[in-house]
Design a protein around this motif. Sequence first.
Motif, PDB file in Angstrom:
ATOM      1  N   TYR A 226       0.825  -1.213   0.000  1.00  0.00           N
ATOM      2  CA  TYR A 226       0.000   0.000   0.000  1.00  0.00           C
ATOM      3  C   TYR A 226       0.861   1.267   0.000  1.00  0.00           C
ATOM      4  N   GLN A 227       2.055   1.179   0.616  1.00  0.00           N
ATOM      5  CA  GLN A 227       2.986   2.308   0.532  1.00  0.00           C
ATOM      6  C   GLN A 227       3.389   2.556  -0.925  1.00  0.00           C
ATOM      7  N   GLU A 228       3.705   1.467  -1.630  1.00  0.00           N
ATOM      8  CA  GLU A 228       4.096   1.582  -3.045  1.00  0.00           C
ATOM      9  C   GLU A 228       2.952   2.134  -3.896  1.00  0.00           C
ATOM     10  N   LEU A 229       1.721   1.779  -3.525  1.00  0.00           N
ATOM     11  CA  LEU A 229       0.545   2.239  -4.274  1.00  0.00           C
ATOM     12  C   LEU A 229       0.105   3.645  -3.863  1.00  0.00           C
ATOM     13  N   HIS A 230       0.722   4.197  -2.810  1.00  0.00           N
ATOM     14  CA  HIS A 230       0.348   5.516  -2.262  1.00  0.00           C
ATOM     15  C   HIS A 230      -1.125   5.537  -1.840  1.00  0.00           C
ATOM     16  N   ASP A 231      -1.608   4.403  -1.334  1.00  0.00           N
ATOM     17  CA  ASP A 231      -2.987   4.303  -0.854  1.00  0.00           C
ATOM     18  C   ASP A 231      -2.948   4.434   0.670  1.00  0.00           C
ATOM     19  N   HIS A 232      -3.118   5.675   1.143  1.00  0.00           N
ATOM     20  CA  HIS A 232      -2.945   5.942   2.566  1.00  0.00           C
ATOM     21  C   HIS A 232      -4.103   5.424   3.418  1.00  0.00           C
ATOM     22  N   VAL A 233      -5.279   5.304   2.816  1.00  0.00           N
ATOM     23  CA  VAL A 233      -6.435   4.790   3.572  1.00  0.00           C
ATOM     24  C   VAL A 233      -6.201   3.327   3.945  1.00  0.00           C
ATOM     25  N   TYR A 234      -5.838   2.516   2.944  1.00  0.00           N
ATOM     26  CA  TYR A 234      -5.623   1.098   3.216  1.00  0.00           C
ATOM     27  C   TYR A 234      -4.297   0.851   3.937  1.00  0.00           C
ATOM     28  N   GLU A 235      -3.318   1.718   3.699  1.00  0.00           N
ATOM     29  CA  GLU A 235      -2.058   1.592   4.446  1.00  0.00           C
ATOM     30  C   GLU A 235      -2.339   1.792   5.939  1.00  0.00           C
ATOM     31  N   ALA A 236      -3.203   2.769   6.259  1.00  0.00           N
ATOM     32  CA  ALA A 236      -3.566   3.020   7.661  1.00  0.00           C
ATOM     33  C   ALA A 236      -4.264   1.809   8.271  1.00  0.00           C
ATOM     34  N   ARG A 237      -5.166   1.226   7.508  1.00  0.00           N
ATOM     35  CA  ARG A 237      -5.879   0.037   8.010  1.00  0.00           C
ATOM     36  C   ARG A 237      -4.903  -1.096   8.285  1.00  0.00           C
ATOM     37  N   ALA A 238      -3.964  -1.319   7.355  1.00  0.00           N
ATOM     38  CA  ALA A 238      -2.991  -2.399   7.508  1.00  0.00           C
ATOM     39  C   ALA A 238      -2.065  -2.124   8.701  1.00  0.00           C
ATOM     40  N   ARG A 239      -1.632  -0.865   8.864  1.00  0.00           N
ATOM     41  CA  ARG A 239      -0.731  -0.537   9.983  1.00  0.00           C
ATOM     42  C   ARG A 239      -1.438  -0.692  11.328  1.00  0.00           C
ATOM     43  N   TRP A 240      -2.708  -0.287  11.392  1.00  0.00           N
ATOM     44  CA  TRP A 240      -3.466  -0.447  12.637  1.00  0.00           C
ATOM     45  C   TRP A 240      -3.588  -1.932  13.000  1.00  0.00           C
ATOM     46  N   ASP A 241      -3.950  -2.735  12.020  1.00  0.00           N
ATOM     47  CA  ASP A 241      -4.058  -4.183  12.262  1.00  0.00           C
ATOM     48  C   ASP A 241      -2.708  -4.763  12.678  1.00  0.00           C
ATOM     49  N   LEU A 242      -1.653  -4.302  12.012  1.00  0.00           N
ATOM     50  CA  LEU A 242      -0.307  -4.799  12.324  1.00  0.00           C
ATOM     51  C   LEU A 242       0.098  -4.416  13.742  1.00  0.00           C
ATOM     52  N   SER A 243      -0.266  -3.211  14.166  1.00  0.00           N
ATOM     53  CA  SER A 243       0.059  -2.793  15.541  1.00  0.00           C
ATOM     54  C   SER A 243      -0.609  -3.718  16.561  1.00  0.00           C
ATOM     55  N   LEU A 244      -1.837  -4.139  16.263  1.00  0.00           N
ATOM     56  CA  LEU A 244      -2.544  -5.060  17.170  1.00  0.00           C
ATOM     57  C   LEU A 244      -1.845  -6.420  17.232  1.00  0.00           C
ATOM     58  N   SER A 245      -1.444  -6.931  16.057  1.00  0.00           N
ATOM     59  CA  SER A 245      -0.756  -8.231  16.032  1.00  0.00           C
ATOM     60  C   SER A 245       0.578  -8.162  16.777  1.00  0.00           C
ATOM     61  N   CYS A 246       1.293  -7.043  16.619  1.00  0.00           N
ATOM     62  CA  CYS A 246       2.554  -6.860  17.345  1.00  0.00           C
ATOM     63  C   CYS A 246       2.296  -6.826  18.859  1.00  0.00           C
ATOM     64  N   PHE A 247       1.211  -6.139  19.245  1.00  0.00           N
ATOM     65  CA  PHE A 247       0.859  -6.060  20.672  1.00  0.00           C
ATOM     66  C   PHE A 247       0.546  -7.452  21.227  1.00  0.00           C
ATOM     67  N   TYR A 248      -0.252  -8.224  20.476  1.00  0.00           N
ATOM     68  CA  TYR A 248      -0.640  -9.557  20.958  1.00  0.00           C
ATOM     69  C   TYR A 248       0.531 -10.537  21.014  1.00  0.00           C
ATOM     70  N   THR A 249       1.577 -10.278  20.225  1.00  0.00           N
ATOM     71  CA  THR A 249       2.777 -11.130  20.299  1.00  0.00           C
ATOM     72  C   THR A 249       3.808 -10.534  21.267  1.00  0.00           C
ATOM     73  N   GLN A 250       3.365  -9.541  22.040  1.00  0.00           N
ATOM     74  CA  GLN A 250       4.202  -8.904  23.078  1.00  0.00           C
ATOM     75  C   GLN A 250       5.417  -8.171  22.518  1.00  0.00           C
ATOM     76  N   ASP A 251       5.368  -7.794  21.240  1.00  0.00           N
ATOM     77  CA  ASP A 251       6.434  -6.980  20.656  1.00  0.00           C
ATOM     78  C   ASP A 251       5.975  -5.523  20.730  1.00  0.00           C
ATOM     79  N   LEU A 252       6.109  -4.942  21.912  1.00  0.00           N
ATOM     80  CA  LEU A 252       5.551  -3.615  22.151  1.00  0.00           C
ATOM     81  C   LEU A 252       6.288  -2.519  21.365  1.00  0.00           C
TER      82      LEU A 252
END
Length: 290
Positions: A226-252
């Motif tokens: 999404y960064q390569e596509l310059h699609d900031h709406v979907y990049e934001a969605r992916a980053r938010w989801d990724l932050s949750l997965s990082c949190f759940y794996t205790q990688d704060l």
Amino acid sequence: MHPSEDTERAHLLEALQKQKNTLASLRITGSPTQVGQELVSLAEVHGLLDDHAASRQCYEEALALFKEAGYKPGQAQACFGLGVVKANFEDHRGAVELIAQAAMLFNETKDREGEAMCRACVGESLRALGQPEAAEEKYQEALILYRQTRNTERTARLLLDIGDIRMEKAEYEPARKRFLEAIPMLEKGEDPEALALGHLLLGESEGLLGQHEAARTHLLRAVELYQELHDHVYEARARWDLSLSCFYTQDLAAAREQLEAVLPLYEEQGRADEVAKVRNILAHFAARGS
């Protein structure tokens, strides 16, 4: 308007004028079928320019000429085009009726690709009408036809659509299987938007199944695409989801990194509630020294 969009529009307007010139001479020398085909081409260019009223006029005239000539492949094309126009005007019931008619004509002329395209589009309109089960049935019918024609790109896209419907029904494991099947096809294709969406949806389904390490791999890939596509709406969605997965794996640290990256994207989009939520979480991390 972005400079590249300006250039594209200029090319389309040039193509439109050429089509009009060709059509003018064909009206004198061409057969009804030839004039009809040129009208279909003209309608498609009008559609690309979002001039759907002009597009409809061309398709209607083409359909009358194809009927006069008894040319079923042309009738199928024109019916399909008119259905797409109706969908663009949010008349999805009208779209379903016309595109279903086109599907029958494509079937009669043994055009499986055309029939598959129609069944998939009927599915889209049924979904827009709030009928996901009926939509999935049409997607499945289209999927069988696309598999027969070995159209892997369309097959993959339909798998994403079917998986997305399953996600809405909270059937995460069946959804995950559809996304897993689609991604290898998309990796070999030339549709980066579909590939990005595939990784995003697979990452979300993995996360909802509690498989956060697997989710991180796919969500990180979605972020990159999404960064390569310059699609900031979907990049934001992916980053938010990724932050949750990082949190759940205790990688704060990684979770904080993604939240810091998503914050300016939410700010740019004017999403005040999400900005406040992310700021609160970051403040909580800072208070804990994470």
